[in-house]
Motif scaffolding. Structure first.
Motif, short mmCIF file in Angstrom:
data_model
loop_
_atom_site.label_atom_id
_atom_site.label_comp_id
_atom_site.label_asym_id
_atom_site.label_seq_id
_atom_site.Cartn_x
_atom_site.Cartn_y
_atom_site.Cartn_z
N GLY A 188 5.78 105.68 51.96
CA GLY A 188 4.68 105.48 51.04
C GLY A 188 5.08 105.37 49.59
O GLY A 188 4.22 105.40 48.73
N TYR A 189 6.36 105.25 49.33
CA TYR A 189 6.82 105.01 47.97
C TYR A 189 6.44 106.12 47.00
O TYR A 189 6.22 105.88 45.83
CB TYR A 189 6.27 103.68 47.43
CG TYR A 189 6.47 102.52 48.38
CD1 TYR A 189 5.38 101.90 48.97
CD2 TYR A 189 7.73 102.06 48.68
CE1 TYR A 189 5.56 100.86 49.85
CE2 TYR A 189 7.92 101.01 49.56
CZ TYR A 189 6.82 100.41 50.15
OH TYR A 189 6.99 99.38 51.02
N GLU A 190 6.32 107.37 47.48
CA GLU A 190 6.04 108.46 46.56
C GLU A 190 7.24 108.61 45.64
O GLU A 190 8.38 108.77 46.10
CB GLU A 190 5.77 109.75 47.32
CG GLU A 190 5.41 110.91 46.41
CD GLU A 190 4.97 112.14 47.17
OE1 GLU A 190 5.00 112.12 48.42
OE2 GLU A 190 4.60 113.13 46.51
N GLN A 191 6.98 108.58 44.34
CA GLN A 191 8.05 108.62 43.36
C GLN A 191 8.26 110.04 42.86
O GLN A 191 7.30 110.78 42.63
CB GLN A 191 7.72 107.71 42.17
CG GLN A 191 7.61 106.24 42.57
CD GLN A 191 7.32 105.34 41.41
OE1 GLN A 191 7.68 105.61 40.26
NE2 GLN A 191 6.65 104.23 41.68
N TYR A 192 9.54 110.37 42.67
CA TYR A 192 9.93 111.67 42.12
C TYR A 192 10.72 111.42 40.85
O TYR A 192 11.64 110.59 40.82
CB TYR A 192 10.80 112.44 43.13
CG TYR A 192 10.05 112.80 44.39
CD1 TYR A 192 9.97 111.90 45.45
CD2 TYR A 192 9.39 114.02 44.50
CE1 TYR A 192 9.27 112.22 46.59
CE2 TYR A 192 8.69 114.35 45.64
CZ TYR A 192 8.63 113.44 46.68
OH TYR A 192 7.92 113.76 47.82
N PHE A 193 10.35 112.14 39.79
CA PHE A 193 10.90 111.87 38.47
C PHE A 193 11.98 112.86 38.07
O PHE A 193 11.94 114.04 38.43
CB PHE A 193 9.78 111.92 37.42
CG PHE A 193 8.97 110.67 37.36
CD1 PHE A 193 7.95 110.44 38.27
CD2 PHE A 193 9.25 109.69 36.41
CE1 PHE A 193 7.21 109.26 38.23
CE2 PHE A 193 8.51 108.52 36.36
CZ PHE A 193 7.49 108.31 37.27
N GLY A 194 12.93 112.34 37.30
CA GLY A 194 13.90 113.17 36.64
C GLY A 194 13.33 113.77 35.37
O GLY A 194 12.19 113.47 34.99
N TYR A 254 13.51 103.56 39.77
CA TYR A 254 12.65 103.01 38.73
C TYR A 254 13.06 103.60 37.37
O TYR A 254 13.41 104.78 37.29
CB TYR A 254 11.19 103.40 38.97
CG TYR A 254 10.69 103.25 40.39
CD1 TYR A 254 11.06 104.17 41.39
CD2 TYR A 254 9.83 102.22 40.75
CE1 TYR A 254 10.60 104.05 42.68
CE2 TYR A 254 9.35 102.11 42.05
CZ TYR A 254 9.75 103.02 43.01
OH TYR A 254 9.28 102.89 44.29
N TYR A 289 12.82 98.04 38.19
CA TYR A 289 12.75 98.62 39.52
C TYR A 289 13.84 98.02 40.40
O TYR A 289 13.99 96.79 40.45
CB TYR A 289 11.37 98.34 40.09
CG TYR A 289 11.21 98.42 41.59
CD1 TYR A 289 10.75 97.32 42.31
CD2 TYR A 289 11.46 99.60 42.29
CE1 TYR A 289 10.57 97.38 43.68
CE2 TYR A 289 11.28 99.67 43.65
CZ TYR A 289 10.83 98.56 44.35
OH TYR A 289 10.65 98.63 45.71
N ASP A 316 13.37 94.07 39.86
CA ASP A 316 12.19 93.61 39.12
C ASP A 316 12.38 94.03 37.67
O ASP A 316 12.22 95.20 37.34
CB ASP A 316 10.93 94.24 39.73
CG ASP A 316 9.65 93.88 38.98
OD1 ASP A 316 8.57 94.23 39.49
OD2 ASP A 316 9.73 93.27 37.89
N PHE A 338 6.43 100.95 32.49
CA PHE A 338 7.43 100.49 33.46
C PHE A 338 8.47 99.62 32.78
O PHE A 338 8.13 98.76 31.95
CB PHE A 338 6.74 99.70 34.57
CG PHE A 338 7.68 98.91 35.43
CD1 PHE A 338 7.81 97.53 35.26
CD2 PHE A 338 8.44 99.53 36.40
CE1 PHE A 338 8.66 96.79 36.06
CE2 PHE A 338 9.30 98.80 37.20
CZ PHE A 338 9.42 97.42 37.03
#
Lengths: 108, 114
Positions: B100-106, B33, B48, B56, B45
């Motif tokens: 569960g689509y847990e997002q981790y950010f840079g 994302y 994606y 998307d 956003f």
């Protein structure tokens, strides 16, 4: 799209106090996360919690999916808890919608 | 293991120039994302990617913005003919679909257009 509202927008606490942050969302979700953005801008994952209750040390979170809200509890706050807390939700696999955040300031 | 990495960490460019921002997701994460965060604001956003599916692109603010993901891993966000309103922090996240689509950010790239 899904709307996300966080409250309060700003919160100032004395060290040691407890607080509750709220996230309301406008539609059913299958993904809800709480993040802490530290003063350097890094987003730290706190909880992945589309439903139910979780605890991690002094922090806990509860999501009541049927009533479309989530709560983040911070107990015995410390100065290092300062920063912006974001709630992010997604209705299906893909993009998350973020709230505007709660800015927490913990004073020594 | 290694987290999401982004480069450069800071970029200053002149109005009208093109810029490329890079994101390396966590190994094994199939979803990627891009978001941007203007000063004092929440995250917006942009785009994606999920596996081999069409991305998307519904959040891209104009046709000056584009992104690609090569080999299902590294992604590049390109902004053409930059404008001052493009100044923001651009954040990349990845997630392992199926958990569960847990997002981790840079850590983000801070873009300043002068």
């Amino acid at each position: 799209g899904i709307q996300v509202e966080q409250s309060p927008p700003d919160l100032i606490l004395q060290e040691g106090a407890n607080s509750t942050l709220r996230c309301n969302f406008s539609d059913s979700v299958n993904n809800l996360q709480w993040f802490h953005q530290n003063p350097w801008g890094q987003l730290i994952n706190l909880f992945y919690i589309p439903s139910g209750t979780k605890q991690n040390g002094r922090l806990s979170a509860t999501t009541v999916a049927t009533e479309r809200y989530s709560l983040l509890y911070i107990s015995s706050s410390q100065t290092t808890d300062s920063g912006v807390y974001f709630c992010a939700v997604a209705g299906n696999a893909g993009k998350s919608t973020f709230g505007d955040g709660t800015t927490l300031t913990v004073k020594p | 293991g290694a987290g999401v990495s982004q480069s450069p960490s800071n970029k200053v460019t002149e109005k009208g120039k093109d810029v490329e921002l890079r994101c390396d997701p966590i190994s094994g994460h199939t979803a990627l994302y891009w978001y941007r965060q203007s000063l004092g604001q929440g995250l917006e956003f942009l785009i994606y990617f999920q596996g081999n599916s069409a991305p998307d692109k519904s959040g891209l603010p104009s046709d000056r913005f584009s992104a690609e993901r090569t080999g299902g891993s590294v992604s590049t966000l390109t902004i053409q003919r930059t404008q001052q309103e493009d100044s923001a922090v651009y954040l990349c996240a990845s997630s392992r679909v199926g958990q569960g689509y847990e997002q981790y950010f840079g850590p983000g790239t801070r873009l300043t257009v002068t």
